[in-house]
Design an enzyme around this catalytic site. Structure first.
Site, PDB file in Angstrom:
ATOM      1  N   CYS A 135      -7.047  -3.140   8.451  1.00 25.99           N
ATOM      2  CA  CYS A 135      -6.038  -2.980   9.497  1.00 25.99           C
ATOM      3  C   CYS A 135      -6.545  -1.968  10.521  1.00 25.99           C
ATOM      4  O   CYS A 135      -5.788  -1.164  11.066  1.00 25.99           O
ATOM      5  CB  CYS A 135      -4.684  -2.573   8.921  1.00 25.99           C
ATOM      6  SG  CYS A 135      -4.702  -1.086   7.920  1.00 25.99           S
ATOM      7  N   GLY A 168       1.235  -6.907  -1.427  1.00 28.67           N
ATOM      8  CA  GLY A 168       1.711  -7.902  -0.471  1.00 28.67           C
ATOM      9  C   GLY A 168       0.809  -9.114  -0.376  1.00 28.67           C
ATOM     10  O   GLY A 168       1.273 -10.256  -0.383  1.00 28.67           O
TER      11      GLY A 168
END
Length: 435
Positions: A388, A276
């Site tokens: 994250c 991504g």
């Protein structure tokens, strides 16, 4: 929805029970099991949504559901795992799914138990669930009170993790985070400007019955990210197959923005799978230059290649080998493996798998990756570190540790995105430059 008395694999509750059973025996992630089951089930959109909600809801609220089961189970007579799953399904429908009438939830769970081969135990299940129907209002109050008096149990999270967050973020923010983690995640998409633009994409979405909304954050700007409100199965969309968009939470775009890659530069994306961030960097570079997408796990390289192909990325090369010469790259992104505590609502098993020692183990890996990245960065280059995670040990504290032994670098900017403050997945991004 499919009537429960139809005995076939098209029943969403049967499929949910099967997935939950496989989760106990196969050791696979719930999301993977659910995706496989739904791919071949042929469910209507409504039944597909119900099945997904039942499975993910039961896993998220597992600790609270099990407390309710234990409350009605005599000592020494704990039900076997398969029956526990059925009770979880029934209780979840009674207390968490307002759209399902409680009496219908009881009836359907009992019938499911019979069809699953537990005829003799169906009376036990019926007794527990009907007992809770009689106490419905009282139990709803107990559940609400537990969120305040016993937040780990009331919000179905590990005690150690809740205490950690309370220490770092305070009681009010922790409660908001726990609620966030138990909320089904939204779906976001990034327009792929290598193939189209926002105007053409939304026009095509309208023709494909995709309902969307614009999503704007400080780091995304306008017309880059969208929230998909409702849609047919994504892989059935021509716009998806043609690579006009990539599914991506807005939080993951911050690292690419901070990296600031320019056309013609040479970029290293360390730990790049599933691709991504690498494909977003290629989009920023207009496919001009060189991106090396590295990942240590060879089986994940296929995902990067598939996404690059679908999105039309031609400037990226994929490798599992780290043998680069010093001062090779203009910019390096270290998207480090981490505890993932910022994306817990997307990974429903995570809260039950993560343990305190894991954070320290990950810190060691993260520091190695940062040091590796520093050796291959050109003088005057940019090094971006991202996770994250919500844990300071993996984020700001780790960067401080790196800077203490790499005095040639300085911290230019750092951002900690918090779900309860920013309305996106949790993420940390630090931009480091040579001093």
């Amino acid at each position: 929805m499919t009537p429960l008395n139809v005995v076939n694999e098209q029943n969403p509750r049967q499929i949910a029970a099967r997935v939950l059973s496989q989760r106990l025996t196969n050791g696979e992630f719930t999301e993977n099991l659910l995706e496989t089951a739904l791919a071949s089930a042929g469910l209507s959109p409504a039944d597909r949504g119900l099945c997904h909600e039942l499975v993910c809801g039961v896993v998220r609220w597992q600790a609270t559901l099990d407390r309710l089961i234990a409350r009605k189970t005599p000592p020494g007579r704990e039900p076997r795992p398969a029956l526990i799953n059925l009770l979880r399904l029934g209780l979840y429908q009674i207390f968490w799914l307002d759209r399902i009438p409680p009496h219908a939830a009881v009836h359907e769970t009992v019938e499911l138990a019979k069809r699953s081969g537990y005829v003799s135990q169906s009376g036990f299940i019926n007794a527990i669930l009907r007992g809770y129907l009689r106490e419905f209002d009282e139990v709803k109050k107990i559940l609400a009170d537990m969120k305040i008096s016993q937040p780990a149990l009331g919000w179905s999270h590990p005690e150690w993790l809740v205490e950690r967050w309370r220490k770092n973020y305070g009681d009010e923010n922790t409660s908001a985070l726990l609620e966030w983690n138990n909320t089904p995640p939204k779906t976001f998409a990034r327009v792929n400007t290598l193939k189209t633009d926002a105007g053409k994409l939304v026009e095509r979405w309208r023709a494909e019955n995709v309902e969307y909304d614009f999503c704007t954050r400080d780091w995304t700007g306008e017309n880059l990210a969208f929230e998909l409100k409702s849609h047919p199965p994504l892989k059935s969309l021509g716009s998806f197959r043609d690579g006009w968009f990539y599914l991506q939470d807005p939080s993951t775009l911050l690292a690419g923005r901070e990296l600031g890659a320019l056309p013609g530069e040479t970029i290293l994306d360390l730990c790049a799978a599933p691709g991504g961030k690498a494909t977003f960097i290629a989009q920023q570079m207009n496919n001009e230059g060189r991106i090396v997408a590295h990942d240590s796990f060879a089986d994940r390289l296929k995902l990067i290649r598939e996404n690059c192909t679908r999105l039309g990325v031609t400037c990226a090369e994929v490798t599992a080998t780290f043998n680069f010469q010093p001062a090779t790259f203009d910019r390096v992104l270290v998207d480090a493996p981490c505890s993932n505590t910022g994306v817990m609502r997307r990974r429903v098993d995570l809260r039950w798998l993560i343990q305190p020692p894991e954070i320290e183990r990950l810190r060691a890996t993260q520091l190695v990756l940062l040091n590796q990245a520093a050796t291959v960065l050109k003088p005057g280059g940019v090094l971006v570190y991202s996770t994250c995670s919500l844990e300071p040990e993996e984020n700001s504290k780790l960067v401080k540790q790196f800077l203490a032994t790499n005095t040639g670098f300085k911290l230019e900017t750092e951002h900690q995105l918090l779900p309860f403050a920013d309305g996106v997945d949790g993420a940390y991004v630090a931009r480091l430059v040579t001093a």
